[in-house]
Design a protein around this motif. Sequence first.
Motif, PDB file in Angstrom:
ATOM      1  N   LYS A 199     -41.450  -3.656 -87.538  1.00  0.00           N
ATOM      2  CA  LYS A 199     -40.686  -4.389 -86.520  1.00  0.00           C
ATOM      3  C   LYS A 199     -39.213  -3.988 -86.539  1.00  0.00           C
ATOM      4  N   PHE A 200     -38.693  -3.862 -87.753  1.00  0.00           N
ATOM      5  CA  PHE A 200     -37.281  -3.478 -87.883  1.00  0.00           C
ATOM      6  C   PHE A 200     -37.029  -2.086 -87.316  1.00  0.00           C
ATOM      7  N   ASN A 201     -37.898  -1.136 -87.647  1.00  0.00           N
ATOM      8  CA  ASN A 201     -37.701   0.241 -87.179  1.00  0.00           C
ATOM      9  C   ASN A 201     -37.978   0.395 -85.693  1.00  0.00           C
ATOM     10  N   MET A 202     -38.915  -0.385 -85.152  1.00  0.00           N
ATOM     11  CA  MET A 202     -39.161  -0.344 -83.711  1.00  0.00           C
ATOM     12  C   MET A 202     -37.953  -0.868 -82.940  1.00  0.00           C
ATOM     13  N   ALA A 203     -37.213  -1.773 -83.544  1.00  0.00           N
ATOM     14  CA  ALA A 203     -35.972  -2.248 -82.917  1.00  0.00           C
ATOM     15  C   ALA A 203     -34.851  -1.241 -83.104  1.00  0.00           C
ATOM     16  N   LEU A 204     -34.762  -0.677 -84.306  1.00  0.00           N
ATOM     17  CA  LEU A 204     -33.654   0.217 -84.636  1.00  0.00           C
ATOM     18  C   LEU A 204     -33.730   1.554 -83.913  1.00  0.00           C
ATOM     19  N   ILE A 205     -34.935   2.025 -83.616  1.00  0.00           N
ATOM     20  CA  ILE A 205     -35.096   3.372 -83.049  1.00  0.00           C
ATOM     21  C   ILE A 205     -34.483   3.488 -81.655  1.00  0.00           C
ATOM     22  N   LEU A 206     -34.255   2.365 -80.998  1.00  0.00           N
ATOM     23  CA  LEU A 206     -33.639   2.403 -79.669  1.00  0.00           C
ATOM     24  C   LEU A 206     -32.128   2.636 -79.734  1.00  0.00           C
ATOM     25  N   LEU A 207     -31.503   2.237 -80.824  1.00  0.00           N
ATOM     26  CA  LEU A 207     -30.041   2.296 -80.887  1.00  0.00           C
ATOM     27  C   LEU A 207     -29.487   3.721 -80.876  1.00  0.00           C
ATOM     28  N   PRO A 208     -30.071   4.694 -81.615  1.00  0.00           N
ATOM     29  CA  PRO A 208     -29.509   6.055 -81.569  1.00  0.00           C
ATOM     30  C   PRO A 208     -29.568   6.726 -80.207  1.00  0.00           C
ATOM     31  N   VAL A 209     -30.412   6.213 -79.289  1.00  0.00           N
ATOM     32  CA  VAL A 209     -30.481   6.819 -77.957  1.00  0.00           C
ATOM     33  C   VAL A 209     -29.742   5.989 -76.910  1.00  0.00           C
ATOM     34  N   CYS A 210     -28.974   5.007 -77.352  1.00  0.00           N
ATOM     35  CA  CYS A 210     -28.070   4.284 -76.445  1.00  0.00           C
ATOM     36  C   CYS A 210     -26.773   5.094 -76.358  1.00  0.00           C
ATOM     37  N   ARG A 211     -26.774   6.115 -75.528  1.00  0.00           N
ATOM     38  CA  ARG A 211     -25.705   7.122 -75.536  1.00  0.00           C
ATOM     39  C   ARG A 211     -24.371   6.568 -75.061  1.00  0.00           C
ATOM     40  N   ASN A 212     -24.409   5.690 -74.087  1.00  0.00           N
ATOM     41  CA  ASN A 212     -23.146   5.102 -73.620  1.00  0.00           C
ATOM     42  C   ASN A 212     -22.460   4.313 -74.730  1.00  0.00           C
ATOM     43  N   THR A 213     -23.251   3.546 -75.470  1.00  0.00           N
ATOM     44  CA  THR A 213     -22.704   2.752 -76.567  1.00  0.00           C
ATOM     45  C   THR A 213     -22.129   3.649 -77.652  1.00  0.00           C
ATOM     46  N   ILE A 214     -22.869   4.700 -78.001  1.00  0.00           N
ATOM     47  CA  ILE A 214     -22.404   5.621 -79.044  1.00  0.00           C
ATOM     48  C   ILE A 214     -21.126   6.333 -78.610  1.00  0.00           C
ATOM     49  N   THR A 215     -21.088   6.786 -77.352  1.00  0.00           N
ATOM     50  CA  THR A 215     -19.888   7.462 -76.845  1.00  0.00           C
ATOM     51  C   THR A 215     -18.687   6.522 -76.869  1.00  0.00           C
TER      52      THR A 215
END
Length: 700
Positions: A199-215
Amino acid sequence: RALARRNNISGDAITKEQLRLFWEQISDESFDAKLQVFFDMVDKDEDGRVTEEEVAEIISLSASANKLSNIQKQAKEYAALIMEELDPDNAGFIMIENLEMLLLQAPNQSVRIGDSRILSQMLSQKLKPAKETNPLVRWSEKIKYFILDNWQRLWIMMLWLGICCGLFAYKFIQYKNKAAYDVMGYCVCVAKGGAETLKFNMALILLPVCRNTITWLRNKTKLGTVVPFDDNLNFHKVIASGIVVGVLLHAGAHLTCDFPRLIAADEETYEPMEKYFGDQPESYWWFVKGVEGWTGIVMVVLMAIAFTLATPWFRRNKLNLPNFLKKLTGFNAFWYSHHLFIIVYALLIVHGIKLYLTKIWYQKTTWMYLAVPILLYASERLIRAFRSSIKPVKMLKVAVYPGNVLSLHMTKPQGFKYKSGQYMFVNCRAVSPFEWHPFSITSAPGDEYLSVHIRTLGDWTRKLRTVFSEVCKPPTAGKSGLLRADGGDGNLPFPKVLIDGPYGAPAQDYKKYDVVLLVGLGIGATPMISILKDIINNMKSPDRDSDIENNNSNNNNNSKGFKTRKAYFYWVTREQGSFEWFKGIMDEVSELDDEGIIELHNYCTSVYEEGDARVALIAMLQSLQHAKNGVDVVSGTRVKSHFAKPNWRQVYKKVAVHHPGKRIGVFYCGMPGMVKELKNLALDFSRKTTTKFDFHKENF
């Protein structure tokens, strides 16, 4: 015949001693010996004279051997150049001795090899790295520099592993103290521990591809000093491996242990489970047909498809598959299969609600894990769709270059602010209404337009090139294979293009360094070209001198002024036609860079390395053409090209000697094969010299 003529041997037979002499001359590896054999083959009629037609044929053969198609097509033009140099009296021929003298007088292989060796010795003497004999000290130094180079990645990985292990242990202990443990034993503890990490990793895996947030985080905060935002896609893959482990633990423990033990339990042992499962199940089918069962199986199947098609072998069509299976692989298959995650997440929420052993709503935590990441990711996708639709672009120019490269020049939307080295997503509805693909921006922030250069490598880019090639005019200005179309008047029916971005990339941080080493392999030169343009624009700026003075007085990496004082650009490409892609910027740098801020090095790897007789004529042509017209015969620019591959150790040595005590930013974009060598050299020279090299690689 050529060898016989050289040794004054006539007749139809030779002796054993003459044969031995021939063999020694053929097997002689020295440059002069190879050159002599080459001359003997040139003079076909054995009269010691070479006509213009023979020179053209020699040039054509030499160009063909080195895969230089442009030189091969212009063989007659270059033959006339040689005749003009060696036959001023228009006798119609030149002597073989004159051609030999010209080849040896040019800055050719034998001289260059000598210079290279002398330079190498000088650099080695200046560097003089102390060689450590104690193996323990050497290993400790390697570990030290490994940690210094990877400390950001290491602490993130340790944090991630710590959280995963903590969640697993928490659930394991919790279920060890429940009634289910008496029936299913440690199996249920392992299954629930794996589910918690899943559950934790299924939630976390979305964050690295949130490109606007990372930029936004890397541009507006200082988190970039401790968080390796450039490794977002690599971390995305690491989390995916964590999901695989979680699925194996959760599904494996249920299927191989929990369910069989529930089916085989006696009535007394099973009694505490009746409030969760009802009457005792008699077969596997009972578990499969339930909501928990079929949602779990469908999720595993969909994730297996997405993970398999995301591997490099399938994504890049590296496997030799039958034609009907090849249609199911490639980037398109990867892109569409990855969007199965929408179904997977919907099923995961249902799966998390219909739990067997948990009936209280607030103890069903799946939705709690997923709520924020899903909302953030959905918001990003909505922003992308909204931003691309309200910021339309109009195509200004399209060019199709040799090497299957498509160049798109478009208007810059109002408010579209970016940094050199960043990238943006491109969508063409004439190819696919849903697919968005990332490409480095090759224009500079100061340019009034946006441009990208796209290499045809997959199914989507191939279709894109076909669509735009139909709009382009036939080849113009004698440039074979070069198609152009100018859409500035708005009359040409260009396909509609949408863009989204910009997004952060490692190369955008080049302004943090006074000295940068830019390395582009093939189409990987695109982000570096934007950087070169940005440096050129800063050179033109009237405020440049004051910016440099401010930077010298305030050594702050976050300064908005022009900080970069020296740039080394190495472009390595296999095809001669590739130099057409960025010919304009190369010439512009050569014309404007009076202070020598930018040092350009073009390498054509299809040409035999310097020192080979097969490239002697090309080197001589290069020297003549550059001396007379200021144009390189290989690249067609003012920048003289090098042959074969660069000696990267010599490149690092040169930079280290010229900039002692400096921190050099090394930026690489291209195929991953060179990453290890360039990165290891950066670490090696950082360890052995006072010059420190920070290595950065483009990841998309």
